[in-house]
Design a protein around this motif. Structure first.
Motif, PDB file in Angstrom:
ATOM      1  N   ASP A  63      15.850  12.999 -40.292  1.00 44.73           N
ATOM      2  CA  ASP A  63      14.970  14.104 -39.906  1.00 44.73           C
ATOM      3  C   ASP A  63      15.648  14.987 -38.868  1.00 44.73           C
ATOM      4  O   ASP A  63      15.543  16.218 -38.933  1.00 44.73           O
ATOM      5  CB  ASP A  63      13.659  13.555 -39.372  1.00 44.73           C
ATOM      6  CG  ASP A  63      12.645  14.647 -39.082  1.00 44.73           C
ATOM      7  OD1 ASP A  63      12.230  15.347 -40.032  1.00 44.73           O
ATOM      8  OD2 ASP A  63      12.268  14.815 -37.916  1.00 44.73           O
ATOM      9  N   GLN A 104      16.443  19.045 -39.186  1.00 47.21           N
ATOM     10  CA  GLN A 104      15.829  19.970 -38.233  1.00 47.21           C
ATOM     11  C   GLN A 104      16.847  20.598 -37.263  1.00 47.21           C
ATOM     12  O   GLN A 104      16.424  21.288 -36.323  1.00 47.21           O
ATOM     13  CB  GLN A 104      14.754  19.227 -37.422  1.00 47.21           C
ATOM     14  CG  GLN A 104      13.631  18.637 -38.251  1.00 47.21           C
ATOM     15  CD  GLN A 104      12.826  19.695 -38.984  1.00 47.21           C
ATOM     16  OE1 GLN A 104      12.534  20.752 -38.434  1.00 47.21           O
ATOM     17  NE2 GLN A 104      12.467  19.417 -40.226  1.00 47.21           N
ATOM     18  N   GLN A 107      10.205  17.851 -45.711  1.00 46.90           N
ATOM     19  CA  GLN A 107      10.717  19.215 -45.585  1.00 46.90           C
ATOM     20  C   GLN A 107      10.292  20.090 -46.751  1.00 46.90           C
ATOM     21  O   GLN A 107       9.861  21.238 -46.561  1.00 46.90           O
ATOM     22  CB  GLN A 107      12.236  19.228 -45.435  1.00 46.90           C
ATOM     23  CG  GLN A 107      12.769  20.618 -45.061  1.00 46.90           C
ATOM     24  CD  GLN A 107      14.275  20.668 -44.958  1.00 46.90           C
ATOM     25  OE1 GLN A 107      14.966  20.263 -45.878  1.00 46.90           O
ATOM     26  NE2 GLN A 107      14.784  21.150 -43.827  1.00 46.90           N
ATOM     27  N   HIS A 112       5.242  16.550 -38.685  1.00 43.90           N
ATOM     28  CA  HIS A 112       5.505  17.940 -39.060  1.00 43.90           C
ATOM     29  C   HIS A 112       4.238  18.615 -39.588  1.00 43.90           C
ATOM     30  O   HIS A 112       4.011  19.806 -39.338  1.00 43.90           O
ATOM     31  CB  HIS A 112       6.612  18.004 -40.113  1.00 43.90           C
ATOM     32  CG  HIS A 112       7.949  17.566 -39.614  1.00 43.90           C
ATOM     33  ND1 HIS A 112       8.502  18.030 -38.441  1.00 43.90           N
ATOM     34  CD2 HIS A 112       8.863  16.707 -40.143  1.00 43.90           C
ATOM     35  CE1 HIS A 112       9.697  17.477 -38.254  1.00 43.90           C
ATOM     36  NE2 HIS A 112       9.933  16.670 -39.274  1.00 43.90           N
TER      37      HIS A 112
END
Length: 233
Positions: A19, A23, A59, A87
């Protein structure tokens, strides 16, 4: 542990670094724009009911939600789902993330307008069964769109984060596409399932971003592909 248990354990163990890499701020805005363009071209106009299978840290699901779709994401890695749920709280009408098996999603028939996945097909057990189940979940004229590449054509040899400790020979034997040498092997499974108007699109925008910003450790620069088709209307 079953092969799937080992896969789940690997991705839960890797979730924080995976992750963090997705990001990373030097590339995040460019990635989001490129992937937004890709998914907008792959799916009909929003709002659709979309199932993102093997959603990982979410995502793709997040991009689809920002495009105006109503998104459900499923995964078997609790570690990945933890990041995905975090998220989802950052945007209005964020995706609904649930624990679920991509091979046999537990939803009624004709529940979705589209099913998506990214970087799943190579690590998917029983892909023929999985795709058949995805089509069962689609409404007439629904869209199936997957992104993947031929990540390990020479065998599962990757030293990152104890990869081969989990993706051992037993796991490799359970994954028909893990060592695919052509994206046509993935496309053939979708075609055999009965998808119409099947297209294979090289994702040159992602390749160019990889050239510009570099790729993940222990990976090689490779073209990724969008494979998409529709069910009968």
């Amino acid at each position: 542990m079953t092969a799937q248990d080992r896969i789940n354990a690997y991705w839960t163990d890797r979730a924080p670094s995976y992750d963090e890499y997705q990001q990373r701020p030097d590339r995040l805005a460019a990635d989001q724009q490129a992937w937004s363009d890709i998914w907008a071209s792959a799916l009909p106009a929003a709002p659709l009911e979309v199932l993102d299978v093997g959603t990982g840290s979410g995502q793709v699901a997040m991009i689809l939600a920002r495009l105006g779709h109503r998104v459900t994401g499923i995964d078997l890695s609790e570690g990945m789902l933890g990041h995905a749920r975090q998220h989802a709280t950052t945007i209005p009408d964020g995706p609904n993330f649930q624990r679920g098996d991509a091979v046999d999603p537990a939803f009624p028939p004709a529940s979705f307008d589209a099913v998506t996945s990214r970087y799943l097909m190579w690590t998917l057990r029983e892909p023929h069964t999985a795709v058949a189940n995805w089509l069962r979940l689609l409404r007439p004229g629904g869209t199936l769109a997957v992104v993947d590449s031929t990540w390990f054509p020479n065998g599962l040899d990757n030293a990152s984060e104890n990869f081969t400790d989990f993706y051992d020979t037993d796991v490799e034997a359970a994954l028909p596409l893990a060592t695919a040498t052509s994206i046509n092997q993935t496309a053939a499974i979708l075609e055999q399932a009965g998808l119409t108007n099947l297209t294979i699109t090289p994702l040159t925008s992602i390749y160019e971003l990889d050239q510009r910003h570099g790729i993940a450790p222990n990976h090689e620069l490779q073209m990724q592909y969008l494979i998409a088709g529709a069910t009968a209307g």
